[in-house]
Design a protein around this motif. Structure first.
Motif, PDB file in Angstrom:
ATOM      1  N   LEU A 164       1.312  -0.119 -15.684  1.00 32.26           N
ATOM      2  CA  LEU A 164       0.776  -1.466 -15.862  1.00 32.26           C
ATOM      3  C   LEU A 164       0.853  -2.258 -14.564  1.00 32.26           C
ATOM      4  CD1 LEU A 164      -0.168  -3.872 -17.632  1.00 32.26           C
ATOM      5  CD2 LEU A 164       2.250  -4.297 -18.105  1.00 32.26           C
ATOM      6  N   THR A 165       1.990  -2.160 -13.884  1.00 30.42           N
ATOM      7  CA  THR A 165       2.156  -2.885 -12.624  1.00 30.42           C
ATOM      8  C   THR A 165       1.181  -2.379 -11.573  1.00 30.42           C
ATOM      9  OG1 THR A 165       4.514  -3.142 -13.141  1.00 30.42           O
ATOM     10  CG2 THR A 165       3.832  -3.568 -10.879  1.00 30.42           C
ATOM     11  N   GLY A 166       1.029  -1.069 -11.485  1.00 27.43           N
ATOM     12  CA  GLY A 166       0.083  -0.507 -10.529  1.00 27.43           C
ATOM     13  C   GLY A 166      -1.337  -0.952 -10.811  1.00 27.43           C
ATOM     14  N   PHE A 167      -1.727  -0.955 -12.081  1.00 25.81           N
ATOM     15  CA  PHE A 167      -3.078  -1.382 -12.444  1.00 25.81           C
ATOM     16  C   PHE A 167      -3.280  -2.870 -12.148  1.00 25.81           C
ATOM     17  CE2 PHE A 167      -4.608   1.951 -15.763  1.00 25.81           C
ATOM     18  CZ  PHE A 167      -4.463   2.938 -14.804  1.00 25.81           C
ATOM     19  N   ALA A 168      -2.265  -3.680 -12.417  1.00 20.78           N
ATOM     20  CA  ALA A 168      -2.376  -5.110 -12.134  1.00 20.78           C
ATOM     21  C   ALA A 168      -2.580  -5.349 -10.646  1.00 20.78           C
ATOM     22  CB  ALA A 168      -1.134  -5.837 -12.637  1.00 20.78           C
ATOM     23  N   LEU A 169      -1.876  -4.596  -9.811  1.00 24.90           N
ATOM     24  CA  LEU A 169      -2.054  -4.734  -8.366  1.00 24.90           C
ATOM     25  C   LEU A 169      -3.447  -4.300  -7.944  1.00 24.90           C
ATOM     26  CD1 LEU A 169       1.427  -3.465  -7.113  1.00 24.90           C
ATOM     27  CD2 LEU A 169       0.546  -5.805  -7.020  1.00 24.90           C
ATOM     28  N   LEU A 170      -3.947  -3.206  -8.531  1.00 27.30           N
ATOM     29  CA  LEU A 170      -5.306  -2.773  -8.205  1.00 27.30           C
ATOM     30  C   LEU A 170      -6.316  -3.855  -8.552  1.00 27.30           C
ATOM     31  CD1 LEU A 170      -5.435   0.955  -9.446  1.00 27.30           C
ATOM     32  CD2 LEU A 170      -5.367   0.144  -7.089  1.00 27.30           C
ATOM     33  N   ALA A 171      -6.169  -4.431  -9.733  1.00 28.20           N
ATOM     34  CA  ALA A 171      -7.123  -5.445 -10.180  1.00 28.20           C
ATOM     35  C   ALA A 171      -7.018  -6.719  -9.356  1.00 28.20           C
ATOM     36  CB  ALA A 171      -6.898  -5.757 -11.650  1.00 28.20           C
ATOM     37  N   ALA A 172      -5.806  -7.073  -8.947  1.00 32.00           N
ATOM     38  CA  ALA A 172      -5.605  -8.332  -8.233  1.00 32.00           C
ATOM     39  C   ALA A 172      -6.322  -8.348  -6.889  1.00 32.00           C
ATOM     40  CB  ALA A 172      -4.112  -8.577  -8.030  1.00 32.00           C
ATOM     41  N   PHE A 173      -6.485  -7.200  -6.275  1.00 34.04           N
ATOM     42  CA  PHE A 173      -7.094  -7.149  -4.947  1.00 34.04           C
ATOM     43  C   PHE A 173      -8.508  -6.578  -4.972  1.00 34.04           C
ATOM     44  CE2 PHE A 173      -2.476  -6.944  -4.207  1.00 34.04           C
ATOM     45  CZ  PHE A 173      -2.340  -8.117  -3.484  1.00 34.04           C
ATOM     46  N   THR A 174      -9.110  -6.587  -6.161  1.00 29.84           N
ATOM     47  CA  THR A 174     -10.492  -6.130  -6.296  1.00 29.84           C
ATOM     48  C   THR A 174     -11.414  -7.339  -6.343  1.00 29.84           C
ATOM     49  OG1 THR A 174      -9.807  -4.157  -7.516  1.00 29.84           O
ATOM     50  CG2 THR A 174     -12.106  -4.832  -7.714  1.00 29.84           C
ATOM     51  N   PRO A 175     -12.381  -7.439  -5.445  1.00 31.92           N
ATOM     52  CA  PRO A 175     -13.304  -8.580  -5.499  1.00 31.92           C
ATOM     53  C   PRO A 175     -14.193  -8.503  -6.736  1.00 31.92           C
ATOM     54  CG  PRO A 175     -14.020  -6.963  -3.869  1.00 31.92           C
ATOM     55  CD  PRO A 175     -12.664  -6.521  -4.335  1.00 31.92           C
ATOM     56  N   GLY A 176     -14.544  -9.671  -7.264  1.00 35.94           N
ATOM     57  CA  GLY A 176     -15.385  -9.708  -8.448  1.00 35.94           C
ATOM     58  C   GLY A 176     -14.584  -9.530  -9.721  1.00 35.94           C
ATOM     59  N   ASN A 177     -15.308  -9.417 -10.820  1.00 35.27           N
ATOM     60  CA  ASN A 177     -14.679  -9.323 -12.134  1.00 35.27           C
ATOM     61  C   ASN A 177     -14.611  -7.912 -12.699  1.00 35.27           C
ATOM     62  OD1 ASN A 177     -14.268 -12.133 -12.379  1.00 35.27           O
ATOM     63  ND2 ASN A 177     -16.417 -12.412 -12.989  1.00 35.27           N
ATOM     64  N   SER A 178     -15.213  -6.953 -12.051  1.00 39.97           N
ATOM     65  CA  SER A 178     -15.315  -5.618 -12.619  1.00 39.97           C
ATOM     66  C   SER A 178     -13.948  -4.943 -12.692  1.00 39.97           C
ATOM     67  CB  SER A 178     -16.262  -4.750 -11.785  1.00 39.97           C
ATOM     68  OG  SER A 178     -16.284  -3.428 -12.297  1.00 39.97           O
ATOM     69  N   LEU A 185     -11.338   1.202  -7.216  1.00 39.02           N
ATOM     70  CA  LEU A 185     -10.687   2.097  -6.256  1.00 39.02           C
ATOM     71  C   LEU A 185     -11.126   1.902  -4.806  1.00 39.02           C
ATOM     72  CD1 LEU A 185     -10.385   5.436  -8.263  1.00 39.02           C
ATOM     73  CD2 LEU A 185      -8.659   3.697  -7.829  1.00 39.02           C
ATOM     74  N   PRO A 186     -12.386   1.574  -4.516  1.00 38.43           N
ATOM     75  CA  PRO A 186     -12.743   1.393  -3.103  1.00 38.43           C
ATOM     76  C   PRO A 186     -11.911   0.340  -2.378  1.00 38.43           C
ATOM     77  CG  PRO A 186     -14.724   1.624  -4.411  1.00 38.43           C
ATOM     78  CD  PRO A 186     -13.578   1.525  -5.376  1.00 38.43           C
ATOM     79  N   SER A 187     -11.418  -0.660  -3.104  1.00 40.18           N
ATOM     80  CA  SER A 187     -10.618  -1.706  -2.460  1.00 40.18           C
ATOM     81  C   SER A 187      -9.188  -1.259  -2.190  1.00 40.18           C
ATOM     82  CB  SER A 187     -10.610  -2.963  -3.324  1.00 40.18           C
ATOM     83  OG  SER A 187      -9.981  -2.702  -4.580  1.00 40.18           O
ATOM     84  N   LEU A 188      -8.790  -0.083  -2.700  1.00 39.73           N
ATOM     85  CA  LEU A 188      -7.412   0.371  -2.516  1.00 39.73           C
ATOM     86  C   LEU A 188      -7.081   0.566  -1.041  1.00 39.73           C
ATOM     87  CD1 LEU A 188      -4.740   1.407  -3.763  1.00 39.73           C
ATOM     88  CD2 LEU A 188      -5.779   3.686  -3.881  1.00 39.73           C
ATOM     89  N   ALA A 189      -8.039   1.053  -0.265  1.00 42.73           N
ATOM     90  CA  ALA A 189      -7.775   1.380   1.142  1.00 42.73           C
ATOM     91  C   ALA A 189      -7.346   0.162   1.943  1.00 42.73           C
ATOM     92  CB  ALA A 189      -9.008   2.022   1.767  1.00 42.73           C
ATOM     93  N   THR A 190      -7.838  -1.022   1.604  1.00 40.99           N
ATOM     94  CA  THR A 190      -7.534  -2.226   2.377  1.00 40.99           C
ATOM     95  C   THR A 190      -6.669  -3.218   1.606  1.00 40.99           C
ATOM     96  OG1 THR A 190      -9.628  -3.204   1.613  1.00 40.99           O
ATOM     97  CG2 THR A 190      -9.655  -2.014   3.718  1.00 40.99           C
ATOM     98  N   ALA A 191      -6.150  -2.824   0.450  1.00 36.06           N
ATOM     99  CA  ALA A 191      -5.341  -3.745  -0.346  1.00 36.06           C
ATOM    100  C   ALA A 191      -4.055  -4.094   0.392  1.00 36.06           C
ATOM    101  CB  ALA A 191      -5.014  -3.119  -1.699  1.00 36.06           C
ATOM    102  N   PRO A 192      -3.643  -5.375   0.394  1.00 37.04           N
ATOM    103  CA  PRO A 192      -2.418  -5.772   1.115  1.00 37.04           C
ATOM    104  C   PRO A 192      -1.171  -5.048   0.614  1.00 37.04           C
ATOM    105  CG  PRO A 192      -3.728  -7.699   0.509  1.00 37.04           C
ATOM    106  CD  PRO A 192      -4.347  -6.531  -0.186  1.00 37.04           C
ATOM    107  N   LEU A 193      -1.096  -4.778  -0.684  1.00 39.12           N
ATOM    108  CA  LEU A 193       0.066  -4.099  -1.268  1.00 39.12           C
ATOM    109  C   LEU A 193      -0.309  -2.680  -1.708  1.00 39.12           C
ATOM    110  CD1 LEU A 193       1.530  -7.040  -3.400  1.00 39.12           C
ATOM    111  CD2 LEU A 193       2.244  -6.267  -1.130  1.00 39.12           C
ATOM    112  N   ARG A 194      -1.123  -2.044  -0.890  1.00 39.73           N
ATOM    113  CA  ARG A 194      -1.628  -0.713  -1.223  1.00 39.73           C
ATOM    114  C   ARG A 194      -0.505   0.273  -1.499  1.00 39.73           C
ATOM    115  NH1 ARG A 194      -3.885   2.116   3.831  1.00 39.73           N
ATOM    116  NH2 ARG A 194      -1.622   2.113   4.189  1.00 39.73           N
ATOM    117  N   ASP A 195       0.455   0.366  -0.610  1.00 42.39           N
ATOM    118  CA  ASP A 195       1.516   1.363  -0.772  1.00 42.39           C
ATOM    119  C   ASP A 195       2.371   1.077  -2.004  1.00 42.39           C
ATOM    120  OD1 ASP A 195       0.735   2.791   1.467  1.00 42.39           O
ATOM    121  OD2 ASP A 195       2.018   1.627   2.810  1.00 42.39           O
TER     122      ASP A 195
END
Length: 535
Positions: A164-178, A185-195
């Motif tokens: 749940l925490t991992g998914f929340a982080l993925l969603a938080a740094f994804t632009p838009g509502n999708s 997943l494309p935003s994972l490479a540049t996410a501030p808390l990627r690791d």
């Protein structure tokens, strides 16, 4: 048609579950259990890489199926179908309705993870594959079953929280509502808390897949659960962790360092499973540690693919896991058949079991041989290739040890015969684990039938066969490690660290009641929805 099959894959088991609540329909539902996975099988055959089915357009809640997921969905559907036939012959008639009440939602979640195309749907099905399985583990209501169920549920909730925490982080740094996986997943490479996000994902999926030290639920749950439940727990449900690693750690967005770490963790898991497994006496526990070892190999292949940027890794790892779904599920069913097989019927168990056992080591002309060839790009050269070959030798040793324990459990009565409801699913799955890899991977035959290639595949099997002779001679001197291995000293350490030990014991006791687990699922799912959709 594709949209209908995608929706029916998790929906039909849930519809049968609803029908089970009607007293007049229970007998009919129990007779139709084996039909529930068939939409998943049809979906795997015709809907792979097709257009996604959009359930809710605003945030792109979708059902979709890519090629790696289709491979695993097809194999898991076959296992669920065979195991459902087995249920009717193995579970006492008076207990079948209660068993089916846990069986059907677990099936829906297990198949649903392969067709979920968004974060919310994936999380929901992942939890549905995990939490109702508690009822399968504790079905026999023995003290061992209750203890195994409590541990299983505790670790499951921890894994769900990490995911749940991992998914929340993925969603938080994804632009838009999708919330579609393809958009997140494309935003994972540049996410501030990627690791940090990747770390939570590895914990959540690694626990389900049985990676050391998160593996302890497998050798505790499998011996306690009824035979068909053990088959799907090891064959199908742990693949939710594997498909998660494949889908949420994309090669183009995951740092190579994470791939190297996953490869190291995978190889440690592979050898740990063998080392502890050969000390076991219960054949189901041996199979549980074999699953730990094999999932370690899959994780190592995924890790090496991530580290090397190998684009074919998702399909290769899924193909390797496909063989494990069928062969391991079949061998768990074989344990139950062996207990009622005497006289010449014993060879209907031991003969195929030996072939499948050697297949896990990569014996040429078996499904396991093709599975190992599939990950040759990831595990065929250098240090990884050497470790892979040694793990194949260890798998041969462990699985031949299993056949010895299986033979010890054969019926003493020479006239004992298994029913068709147990024998047919076992033999059908055994045959499928031999034939389907060849059909699903037809290009594998090119270049692997040469004398050099056959010799390369054969020598780890021969080493494992020689090692089992040594185990037969001196194995009685090897101390039996309690199933669950590292959890036992961890419990003692926590118990000594009062009040933390008391708090843990209290938490485990509360989790033994299903309403607590249901509340945990509700809270986690609600939190996920608020975090992702309330942005």
């Amino acid at each position: 048609m594709n949209a209908l099959l995608l929706a029916a894959t998790p929906l039909l088991p849930l519809l049968l579950l609803a029908a089970l609540a009607l007293p007049g329909q229970r007998r009919r539902v129990l007779a139709l259990l084996w039909l529930a996975p068939l939409p998943g099988l049809a979906c795997a055959l015709v809907a792979g890489d097709g257009e996604p089915f959009i359930v809710y357009a605003r945030v792109r809640l979708t059902l979709a199926l890519d090629h790696p997921s289709a491979l695993l969905l097809g194999a898991a559907s076959l296992l669920w179908c065979a195991a459902s036939v087995y249920v009717r012959a193995y579970i006492a008639r008076d207990d079948q309705a209660r068993f089916a009440a846990w069986w059907l939602p677990t099936m829906a979640g297990s198949l649903g993870v392969f067709v979920a195309g968004d974060l919310v749907g994936f999380y929901f099905f992942y939890a549905l594959a995990s939490l109702p399985a508690w009822g399968l583990v504790i079905h026999d209501r023995t003290p061992r079953a209750w203890a195994a169920g409590a541990t299983y549920l505790l670790l499951t909730v921890i894994g769900e929280a990490a995911l749940l925490t991992g998914f929340a982080l993925l969603a938080a740094f994804t632009p838009g509502n999708s919330l579609a996986i393809a958009d997140v997943l494309p935003s994972l490479a540049t996410a501030p808390l990627r690791d940090l996000a990747i770390g939570f994902l590895v914990v959540g999926f690694g626990l389900k897949a049985g990676l050391v030290p998160l593996h302890v639920w497998l050798p505790l749950a499998h011996p306690a659960a009824p035979m068909p439940a053990s088959a799907v727990l090891s064959g199908a449900i742990i693949k939710a962790g594997i498909v998660g690693l494949i889908r949420f750690l994309p090669i183009e967005a995951t740092p190579a360092a994470w791939g190297e770490a996953l490869a190291v963790l995978g190889f440690v898991t592979a050898f740990w499973g063998v080392a502890i497994g050969i000390t076991q006496r219960n054949p189901k526990t041996v199979l549980a540690y074999s699953s730990v070892s094999q999932m370690g190999v899959v994780a190592a292949a995924i890790g090496m693919g991530l580290a090397g940027g190998i684009a074919t890794t998702p399909a290769s790892a899924a193909f390797y896991a496909l063989h494990h779904v069928l062969a391991k599920g079949a061998l768990f069913l074989a344990v139950g058949v062996a207990a009622v097989a005497g006289g010449r019927a014993r060879w209907l168990v031991l003969g195929p079991a030996v072939v499948l056992a050697l297949g896990f080591g990569g014996m040429p002309l078996t499904g396991g041989w093709l599975a190992k060839e599939a990950v040759k790009a990831e595990l065929g050269d250098g240090l990884a290739g050497t470790l892979s070959a040694l793990s194949a030798a260890g798998s041969t040793l462990l699985m031949l040890h299993f056949t010895r324990r299986l033979a010890a459990g054969l019926a003493d009565d020479a006239a004992a015969r298994p029913s068709g409801g147990m024998l047919i699913p076992w033999l059908a799955l055994a045959a499928a684990s031999m034939l389907l890899p060849a059909l699903a991977f037809p290009d594998a035959w090119a270049g692997i039938l040469t004398p050099a290639a056959l010799a390369k595949a054969l020598w780890p099997v021969l080493i494992g066969a020689v090692a089992v002779l040594a185990l037969m001679r001196w194995g009685d001197r090897v101390p039996v490690v309690p199933g669950g291995d590292v959890i036992h000293p961890a419990r003692r350490a926590l118990a000594a660290a009062a009040p933390l030990g008391d708090a843990l014991a209290w938490f485990e006791a509360r989790l033994r009641a299903w309403p607590a687990a249901g509340l945990a699922l509700l809270l986690l799912t609600t939190a996920l929805g608020l975090v992702m959709m309330g942005r």
